[in-house]
Design a protein around this motif. Structure first.
Motif, mmCIF file in Angstrom:
data_model
loop_
_atom_site.group_PDB
_atom_site.id
_atom_site.type_symbol
_atom_site.label_atom_id
_atom_site.label_comp_id
_atom_site.label_asym_id
_atom_site.label_seq_id
_atom_site.Cartn_x
_atom_site.Cartn_y
_atom_site.Cartn_z
ATOM 1 N N PHE A 166 0.846 -1.202 0.000
ATOM 2 C CA PHE A 166 0.000 0.000 0.000
ATOM 3 C C PHE A 166 0.879 1.250 0.000
ATOM 4 N N GLY A 167 1.921 1.259 0.833
ATOM 5 C CA GLY A 167 2.805 2.414 0.886
ATOM 6 C C GLY A 167 3.478 2.687 -0.445
ATOM 7 N N VAL A 168 3.910 1.629 -1.123
ATOM 8 C CA VAL A 168 4.544 1.788 -2.433
ATOM 9 C C VAL A 168 3.529 2.298 -3.453
ATOM 10 N N ALA A 169 2.296 1.797 -3.381
ATOM 11 C CA ALA A 169 1.242 2.276 -4.291
ATOM 12 C C ALA A 169 1.012 3.771 -4.094
ATOM 13 N N TYR A 170 0.975 4.213 -2.832
ATOM 14 C CA TYR A 170 0.812 5.643 -2.571
ATOM 15 C C TYR A 170 1.983 6.429 -3.167
ATOM 16 N N ALA A 171 3.199 5.892 -2.992
ATOM 17 C CA ALA A 171 4.385 6.568 -3.504
ATOM 18 C C ALA A 171 4.346 6.677 -5.027
ATOM 19 N N LYS A 172 3.924 5.623 -5.683
ATOM 20 C CA LYS A 172 3.852 5.655 -7.149
ATOM 21 C C LYS A 172 2.838 6.698 -7.614
ATOM 22 N N GLY A 173 1.720 6.783 -6.926
ATOM 23 C CA GLY A 173 0.738 7.812 -7.266
ATOM 24 C C GLY A 173 1.290 9.212 -7.080
ATOM 25 N N ILE A 174 2.100 9.385 -6.043
ATOM 26 C CA ILE A 174 2.738 10.677 -5.796
ATOM 27 C C ILE A 174 3.734 10.993 -6.913
ATOM 28 N N LEU A 175 4.560 10.016 -7.265
ATOM 29 C CA LEU A 175 5.545 10.217 -8.325
ATOM 30 C C LEU A 175 4.870 10.518 -9.660
ATOM 31 N N ASP A 176 3.762 9.828 -9.933
ATOM 32 C CA ASP A 176 2.999 10.112 -11.150
ATOM 33 C C ASP A 176 2.551 11.575 -11.178
ATOM 34 N N THR A 177 2.111 12.062 -10.033
ATOM 35 C CA THR A 177 1.620 13.444 -9.949
ATOM 36 C C THR A 177 2.752 14.451 -10.093
ATOM 37 N N LEU A 178 3.918 14.100 -9.559
ATOM 38 C CA LEU A 178 5.079 14.986 -9.659
ATOM 39 C C LEU A 178 5.743 14.915 -11.034
ATOM 40 N N GLY A 179 5.336 13.938 -11.839
ATOM 41 C CA GLY A 179 5.943 13.779 -13.160
ATOM 42 C C GLY A 179 7.311 13.147 -13.116
ATOM 43 N N LEU A 180 7.565 12.335 -12.073
ATOM 44 C CA LEU A 180 8.856 11.670 -11.918
ATOM 45 C C LEU A 180 8.742 10.200 -12.309
ATOM 46 N N ALA A 181 9.666 9.750 -13.140
ATOM 47 C CA ALA A 181 9.643 8.361 -13.607
ATOM 48 C C ALA A 181 10.197 7.427 -12.529
ATOM 49 N N TYR A 182 9.768 6.190 -12.572
ATOM 50 C CA TYR A 182 10.275 5.174 -11.642
ATOM 51 C C TYR A 182 10.241 3.824 -12.347
ATOM 52 N N ASP A 183 11.081 2.935 -11.863
ATOM 53 C CA ASP A 183 11.125 1.566 -12.369
ATOM 54 C C ASP A 183 10.800 0.629 -11.223
ATOM 55 N N GLU A 184 10.340 -0.564 -11.579
ATOM 56 C CA GLU A 184 10.149 -1.580 -10.561
ATOM 57 C C GLU A 184 11.518 -2.021 -10.064
#
Length: 239
Positions: A166-184
Motif C-alpha cells: 500500500f505504501g509503495v502504491a501511494y508513492a507511485k501515485g505521488i511520483l505520477d503526480t510529480l511527473g517523476l519516472a520510476y522503475d520496478e
C-alpha cells in the motif's frame, strides 16, 4: 531545479490507537508510511514524516509541521472502520492538483488488487471538512487503505509485505503526480539470501513457526544486508 518535497502524515499514534479491529490502525498507518517514504526517497524525493515511531501525533501538529516544511504535495495515511470494504481517498472540494493526486493514488492501489470506494470530497462549514486538506499550504489528500474491522478487507493488509505494498502504491501515485519516472526494483539474486546454509534455514523455519510470520515477511527480513544474522539470533533467543 531543487528536489521535490513531500510531507507524509501518519494517522494517530501514541495514546491514540485509531481504529482497532483485525488490525490496529496506528501500526498499519506507520508501516505503510515508512514504505511510502522509502520508495519516494529512492527516486530522489525529499520526504518528511509527521512521526516515524509510535508517539502522539495530532492533526493540528501534522498541519503545522507540513506547512513549516512547505512541500509540493502532502498525503495523510490512515485506515478505515465502520464495517465497510475497500480503499478511499479524499481531496479538496476545489479539485486541482489534489484531485489529480487522489486519482493517481487510487489507480495504483487498484493495481495491487484492492477495490476502491472512490475518489471523494467532503464539505464542511469552512470549506473542506478535513483540516489536513483544508489547512495545509499544498495540495493534500487523505488515504484510507482498508477497513480494519472488516475481516475480509483487513486481510488485504494483514502482513508486513501487504502493508508495504500500500505504501509503495501511494508513492507511485505521488511520483505520477510529480511527473517523476520510476522503475520496478529488481529482485535480489538468490545467492544474496543464504537459505542453503543449514543453520540459517533452520532458523528461518523456527522463527516463522514460533512467531507466525508469513513467507513474505521472512523474505523482507532476509533482504537486509545482515538479515540472515538477525534471523539466526532471533531463533536462538526463542524458547
Amino acid at each position: 531545479m531543487g528536489k521535490k518535497k513531500v510531507f507524509i502524515g501518519v494517522g494517530h499514534g501514541g495514546s491514540d490507537s485509531g481504529a482497532v479491529g483485525y488490525l490496529v490502525e496506528k501500526e498499519a498507518n506507520l508501516t505503510m508510511a515508512l514504505a511510502c517514504r522509502d520508495f519516494l526517497a529512492a527516486y530522489g524525493v525529499d520526504v518528511r514524516m509527521s512521526r516515524t515511531k509510535d508517539e502522539n501525533d495530532t492533526v493540528s501538529q501534522e498541519v503545522r509541521e507540513c506547512n513549516a516544511y512547505d512541500p509540493d504535495l502532502a498525503v495523510d495515511i490512515h485506515n478505515n472502520s465502520g464495517g465497510g470494504d475497500g480503499f478511499e481517498v479524499f481531496h479538496t472540494i476545489y479539485g486541482g492538483t489534489g484531485k489529480v493526486l487522489a486519482q493517481n493514488i487510487e489507480k495504483q492501489v487498484k493495481a495491487i488488487g484492492q477495490n476502491s470506494r472512490g475518489v471523494k470530497t467532503r464539505k464542511g462549514s469552512r470549506g473542506d471538512y478535513y483540516a489536513f486538506i483544508r489547512d495545509t499550504v499544498c495540495p493534500a489528500v487523505i488515504c484510507e487503505g482498508v477497513f480494519v474491522d472488516t475481516k475480509a478487507d483487513a486481510a488485504q493488509a494483514d502482513t508486513l509485505a501487504e502493508q508495504q505494498a500500500f505504501g509503495v502504491a501511494y508513492a507511485k501515485g505521488i511520483l505520477d503526480t510529480l511527473g517523476l519516472a520510476y522503475d520496478e526494483p529488481e529482485e535480489k539474486p538468490e545467492e544474496e539470501v543464504p537459505e542453503t546454509d543449514p543453520e540459517v534455514q533452520a532458523a528461518i523455519t523456527k522463527v516463522q513457526q514460533k512467531a507466525g510470520l508469513a513467507a513474505e515477511t521472512m523474505q523482507y527480513l532476509l533482504a537486509y544486508k545482515y538479515g540472515a544474522e538477525l534471523v539466526t539470533k532471533l531463533a536462538a533467543a526463542m524458547k
